[in-house]
Enzyme design. Structure first.
Site, PDB file in Angstrom:
ATOM      1  N   GLU A 158       0.848  -1.188   0.000  1.00 33.80           N
ATOM      2  CA  GLU A 158       0.000   0.000   0.000  1.00 33.80           C
ATOM      3  C   GLU A 158       0.883   1.236   0.000  1.00 33.80           C
ATOM      4  OE1 GLU A 158      -2.757   2.542   3.038  1.00 33.80           O
ATOM      5  OE2 GLU A 158      -3.061   0.371   3.090  1.00 33.80           O
ATOM      6  N   ARG A 174       0.258  10.081   1.763  1.00 33.54           N
ATOM      7  CA  ARG A 174       0.694  10.994   2.828  1.00 33.54           C
ATOM      8  C   ARG A 174       1.874  11.852   2.389  1.00 33.54           C
ATOM      9  NH1 ARG A 174       0.239   7.589   8.534  1.00 33.54           N
ATOM     10  NH2 ARG A 174      -1.892   6.825   8.205  1.00 33.54           N
ATOM     11  N   THR A 179      -4.587   6.182   2.102  1.00 28.45           N
ATOM     12  CA  THR A 179      -4.817   7.562   2.513  1.00 28.45           C
ATOM     13  C   THR A 179      -5.487   8.360   1.394  1.00 28.45           C
ATOM     14  OG1 THR A 179      -2.681   7.320   3.677  1.00 28.45           O
ATOM     15  CG2 THR A 179      -3.826   9.397   3.943  1.00 28.45           C
ATOM     16  N   LYS A 203     -11.355  -1.559   6.548  1.00 33.25           N
ATOM     17  CA  LYS A 203     -10.148  -1.273   7.323  1.00 33.25           C
ATOM     18  C   LYS A 203     -10.596  -0.729   8.678  1.00 33.25           C
ATOM     19  CE  LYS A 203      -6.481   2.251   7.397  1.00 33.25           C
ATOM     20  NZ  LYS A 203      -5.698   3.181   6.551  1.00 33.25           N
TER      21      LYS A 203
END
Length: 216
Positions: free
Chosen positions: A48, A52, A76, A136
């Site tokens: 992943e 960010r 994100t 998640k």
């Protein structure tokens, strides 16, 4: 259009191969390929790449072009514009820290699976009503960790989770032992300080150690 049921199966197939999802924050583009190679050597082939940092989308595109054998997702993702951008870069799945109506609709309309982030039963139920069955849990440790996941297993028997946030080598086994945990995510497998110092062999060792827990 790929249905949510089909996308759920795609996630199940993906995480049946690897129950570890390293969360990678890319600060230098030149780190991307050696980092991916170090993780792959340790048995971790699903990654992943988070948004960010400003290099997240470029890193996804680079990996898809240069390491097609790996499965590369985007994390994100905060809105529809970012969702579209990571799809254009080649992301094979999308992970969000929370869920909004906009993102849940992107996951329904888009061609790849969305793993929406939730922190409460109410948020889970919003996604559940639309057909989502894989979520998640974030930030897992602060929210109650394995205890919360056990509690969720009662009312939500057909839901499975990927907890992230506070997961480490020390508590990895406790999460993976739960029947409603399909995978775990975290940055401990590839710590930022080791990436910054190009300590690829150490990252391979961490990945291998985590994988041994996951396959136990």
């Amino acid at each position: 259009m790929t249905s949510l049921t089909e996308k759920t199966q795609m996630l199940d197939d993906l995480f049946s191969q690897s129950r570890l999802l390293p969360l990678l924050n890319i600060e230098r583009l030149e780190d991307v390929l050696p980092l991916a190679d170090a993780l792959a050597e340790g048995g971790v082939t699903t990654l992943e790449i988070t948004l960010r940092t400003a290099l997240g989308i470029d890193a996804i595109a680079l990996l898809r072009a240069e390491r097609p054998a790996l499965t590369v997702g985007a994390g994100t993702v905060l809105g529809a514009d970012q969702f579209a951008a990571v799809l254009a870069a080649g992301a094979q799945f999308v992970v969000t820290p929370g869920c909004t109506d906009e993102l849940l609709q992107c996951g329904i309309d888009g061609p790849v699976p969305l793993l929406p982030g939730i922190a409460t039963a109410s948020e889970l139920m919003v996604g559940y009503r639309l057909g989502y069955r894989r979520f998640k849990l974030f930030p897992a440790h602060i929210l109650g960790g394995a205890g919360l996941l056990k509690a969720f297993s009662g009312p939500f028997k057909d839901v499975r989770f990927c907890p992230t946030g506070g997961v480490s080598q020390d508590n990895l086994a406790a999460y993976l032992a739960l029947s409603n945990v399909m995978a775990v995510g975290g940055s401990w497998v590839a710590p930022p300080d080791l990436i910054a110092r190009s300590r690829w062999a150490e990252i391979t060792s961490l990945a291998r150690a985590a994988g041994q827990v996951g396959s136990a």
